[in-house]
Write a protein that holds these residues in place. Structure first.
Motif, PDB file in Angstrom:
ATOM      1  N   HIS A 134       0.843  -1.206   0.000  1.00 34.35           N
ATOM      2  CA  HIS A 134       0.000   0.000   0.000  1.00 34.35           C
ATOM      3  C   HIS A 134       0.877   1.256   0.000  1.00 34.35           C
ATOM      4  O   HIS A 134       0.636   2.200  -0.759  1.00 34.35           O
ATOM      5  CB  HIS A 134      -0.934  -0.026   1.221  1.00 34.35           C
ATOM      6  N   TRP A 135       1.910   1.271   0.866  1.00 27.64           N
ATOM      7  CA  TRP A 135       2.827   2.414   0.925  1.00 27.64           C
ATOM      8  C   TRP A 135       3.488   2.652  -0.429  1.00 27.64           C
ATOM      9  O   TRP A 135       3.552   3.784  -0.902  1.00 27.64           O
ATOM     10  CB  TRP A 135       3.900   2.159   1.996  1.00 27.64           C
ATOM     11  N   TRP A 136       3.984   1.572  -1.075  1.00 25.58           N
ATOM     12  CA  TRP A 136       4.724   1.753  -2.320  1.00 25.58           C
ATOM     13  C   TRP A 136       3.813   2.231  -3.451  1.00 25.58           C
ATOM     14  O   TRP A 136       4.233   3.061  -4.261  1.00 25.58           O
ATOM     15  CB  TRP A 136       5.465   0.483  -2.730  1.00 25.58           C
ATOM     16  N   ARG A 137       2.599   1.754  -3.503  1.00 28.83           N
ATOM     17  CA  ARG A 137       1.675   2.220  -4.557  1.00 28.83           C
ATOM     18  C   ARG A 137       1.480   3.736  -4.462  1.00 28.83           C
ATOM     19  O   ARG A 137       1.539   4.447  -5.450  1.00 28.83           O
ATOM     20  CB  ARG A 137       0.337   1.513  -4.458  1.00 28.83           C
ATOM     21  N   GLY A 138       1.269   4.221  -3.253  1.00 31.79           N
ATOM     22  CA  GLY A 138       1.089   5.664  -3.071  1.00 31.79           C
ATOM     23  C   GLY A 138       2.368   6.438  -3.322  1.00 31.79           C
ATOM     24  O   GLY A 138       2.345   7.484  -3.989  1.00 31.79           O
ATOM     25  N   THR A 139       3.473   5.932  -2.822  1.00 28.96           N
ATOM     26  CA  THR A 139       4.754   6.635  -2.969  1.00 28.96           C
ATOM     27  C   THR A 139       5.193   6.664  -4.429  1.00 28.96           C
ATOM     28  O   THR A 139       5.638   7.712  -4.928  1.00 28.96           O
ATOM     29  CB  THR A 139       5.841   5.956  -2.100  1.00 28.96           C
ATOM     30  N   SER A 140       5.075   5.529  -5.124  1.00 30.28           N
ATOM     31  CA  SER A 140       5.518   5.507  -6.523  1.00 30.28           C
ATOM     32  C   SER A 140       4.664   6.438  -7.375  1.00 30.28           C
ATOM     33  O   SER A 140       5.198   7.136  -8.252  1.00 30.28           O
ATOM     34  CB  SER A 140       5.491   4.083  -7.082  1.00 30.28           C
ATOM     35  N   GLN A 141       3.363   6.477  -7.118  1.00 31.41           N
ATOM     36  CA  GLN A 141       2.501   7.380  -7.882  1.00 31.41           C
ATOM     37  C   GLN A 141       2.875   8.840  -7.620  1.00 31.41           C
ATOM     38  O   GLN A 141       2.926   9.646  -8.549  1.00 31.41           O
ATOM     39  CB  GLN A 141       1.025   7.135  -7.543  1.00 31.41           C
ATOM     40  N   MET A 142       3.164   9.153  -6.349  1.00 31.52           N
ATOM     41  CA  MET A 142       3.564  10.518  -6.001  1.00 31.52           C
ATOM     42  C   MET A 142       4.872  10.883  -6.722  1.00 31.52           C
ATOM     43  O   MET A 142       5.005  11.993  -7.251  1.00 31.52           O
ATOM     44  CB  MET A 142       3.760  10.631  -4.496  1.00 31.52           C
ATOM     45  N   LEU A 143       5.825   9.967  -6.771  1.00 31.80           N
ATOM     46  CA  LEU A 143       7.106  10.223  -7.441  1.00 31.80           C
ATOM     47  C   LEU A 143       6.904  10.409  -8.945  1.00 31.80           C
ATOM     48  O   LEU A 143       7.492  11.317  -9.553  1.00 31.80           O
ATOM     49  CB  LEU A 143       8.089   9.085  -7.159  1.00 31.80           C
ATOM     50  N   ILE A 144       6.108   9.563  -9.534  1.00 27.29           N
ATOM     51  CA  ILE A 144       5.838   9.670 -10.980  1.00 27.29           C
ATOM     52  C   ILE A 144       5.168  11.006 -11.281  1.00 27.29           C
ATOM     53  O   ILE A 144       5.523  11.682 -12.263  1.00 27.29           O
ATOM     54  CB  ILE A 144       4.968   8.479 -11.448  1.00 27.29           C
ATOM     55  N   ASP A 145       4.220  11.427 -10.443  1.00 33.63           N
ATOM     56  CA  ASP A 145       3.524  12.718 -10.637  1.00 33.63           C
ATOM     57  C   ASP A 145       4.501  13.882 -10.570  1.00 33.63           C
ATOM     58  O   ASP A 145       4.292  14.905 -11.213  1.00 33.63           O
ATOM     59  CB  ASP A 145       2.421  12.905  -9.592  1.00 33.63           C
ATOM     60  N   ARG A 146       5.583  13.746  -9.796  1.00 33.48           N
ATOM     61  CA  ARG A 146       6.618  14.790  -9.692  1.00 33.48           C
ATOM     62  C   ARG A 146       7.614  14.732 -10.846  1.00 33.48           C
ATOM     63  O   ARG A 146       8.511  15.558 -10.928  1.00 33.48           O
ATOM     64  CB  ARG A 146       7.407  14.628  -8.394  1.00 33.48           C
ATOM     65  N   GLY A 147       7.519  13.713 -11.670  1.00 32.57           N
ATOM     66  CA  GLY A 147       8.438  13.568 -12.786  1.00 32.57           C
ATOM     67  C   GLY A 147       9.726  12.840 -12.434  1.00 32.57           C
ATOM     68  O   GLY A 147      10.702  12.903 -13.181  1.00 32.57           O
ATOM     69  N   VAL A 148       9.748  12.145 -11.309  1.00 25.91           N
ATOM     70  CA  VAL A 148      10.922  11.388 -10.881  1.00 25.91           C
ATOM     71  C   VAL A 148      10.938  10.044 -11.596  1.00 25.91           C
ATOM     72  O   VAL A 148       9.902   9.383 -11.721  1.00 25.91           O
ATOM     73  CB  VAL A 148      10.906  11.175  -9.347  1.00 25.91           C
ATOM     74  N   VAL A 149      12.129   9.659 -12.089  1.00 26.45           N
ATOM     75  CA  VAL A 149      12.275   8.351 -12.704  1.00 26.45           C
ATOM     76  C   VAL A 149      12.301   7.317 -11.585  1.00 26.45           C
ATOM     77  O   VAL A 149      13.166   7.364 -10.706  1.00 26.45           O
ATOM     78  CB  VAL A 149      13.577   8.267 -13.545  1.00 26.45           C
ATOM     79  N   VAL A 150      11.345   6.402 -11.606  1.00 26.31           N
ATOM     80  CA  VAL A 150      11.248   5.388 -10.557  1.00 26.31           C
ATOM     81  C   VAL A 150      11.994   4.143 -11.035  1.00 26.31           C
ATOM     82  O   VAL A 150      11.487   3.358 -11.823  1.00 26.31           O
ATOM     83  CB  VAL A 150       9.777   5.069 -10.219  1.00 26.31           C
ATOM     84  N   ASP A 151      13.214   4.001 -10.546  1.00 22.22           N
ATOM     85  CA  ASP A 151      14.036   2.831 -10.857  1.00 22.22           C
ATOM     86  C   ASP A 151      14.438   2.160  -9.539  1.00 22.22           C
ATOM     87  O   ASP A 151      13.932   2.528  -8.465  1.00 22.22           O
ATOM     88  CB  ASP A 151      15.267   3.225 -11.685  1.00 22.22           C
ATOM     89  N   TRP A 152      15.324   1.198  -9.609  1.00 22.37           N
ATOM     90  CA  TRP A 152      15.737   0.464  -8.413  1.00 22.37           C
ATOM     91  C   TRP A 152      16.365   1.394  -7.376  1.00 22.37           C
ATOM     92  O   TRP A 152      16.062   1.302  -6.186  1.00 22.37           O
ATOM     93  CB  TRP A 152      16.696  -0.668  -8.764  1.00 22.37           C
ATOM     94  N   VAL A 153      17.233   2.293  -7.807  1.00 22.29           N
ATOM     95  CA  VAL A 153      17.904   3.212  -6.887  1.00 22.29           C
ATOM     96  C   VAL A 153      16.881   4.085  -6.175  1.00 22.29           C
ATOM     97  O   VAL A 153      16.947   4.284  -4.964  1.00 22.29           O
ATOM     98  CB  VAL A 153      18.958   4.068  -7.632  1.00 22.29           C
ATOM     99  N   CYS A 154      15.912   4.572  -6.918  1.00 25.42           N
ATOM    100  CA  CYS A 154      14.861   5.411  -6.335  1.00 25.42           C
ATOM    101  C   CYS A 154      14.044   4.602  -5.329  1.00 25.42           C
ATOM    102  O   CYS A 154      13.773   5.065  -4.214  1.00 25.42           O
ATOM    103  CB  CYS A 154      13.966   5.940  -7.455  1.00 25.42           C
TER     104      CYS A 154
END
Length: 152
Positions: free
Chosen positions: A8-28
């Motif tokens: 649940h945490w990761w779904r919300g966090t990844s969506q927030m990062l994508i909305d900010r334009g952050v590349v969501v990769d392993w390091v992120c």
């Protein structure tokens, strides 16, 4: 692979990062996950534990596993030679005095040599026993000792 609260945490966090334009990769992901579930204070405590680590009563293999585990938390860059020096300095004195002068700079080779020395050191040590042979206790002061020539 996340389940329950972490999923649940990761779904919300990844969506927030994508909305900010952050590349969501392993390091992120790793950075966000560690910030959430492995606070800086715990990482610092593990780093300090690594810096103080000594073999103590552990076998070399146990010490090597603990050393490798804690080395992950050290925040500075670790050269192979430095890692070997740190490991060697944490060995028991009997092992350290033999292994450190070898100046081994490859960690697996160093661990193997320390294991060999540990096995050799343990072969030469007498096995500790509790008590003496059966029937060796005196039942009184009048029993002759085999080396006592005065009582003939």
């Amino acid at each position: 692979m996340l389940t329950g609260e972490a999923e649940h945490w990761w779904r919300g966090t990844s969506q927030m990062l994508i909305d900010r334009g952050v590349v969501v990769d392993w390091v992120c992901f790793k950075r966000a996950f560690l910030e959430k579930y492995f606070p800086e204070s715990v990482r610092r405590a593990r780093e300090a534990e690594f810096m103080r680590l000594q073999q103590g009563e552990m076998l070399v293999t146990e010490y090597a596993m603990r050393f490798e585990h804690l080395a992950r938390f050290y925040t500075q860059a670790i050269s192979k030679a430095w890692k070997c020096r740190m490991f060697g300095e944490g060995l028991k004195y009997d092992l350290r005095r033999v292994v450190v002068p070898m100046a081994i700079t490859k960690f697996p080779a160093l661990v193997e040599k320390a294991n060999v020395v540990e096995r050799l050191e343990s072969v030469g040590k007498p096995v500790k026993t509790v008590g003496g042979p059966a029937g060796s206790k005196s039942s009184g002061g009048s029993q002759r000792k085999p080396y006592d020539r005065t009582q003939q």
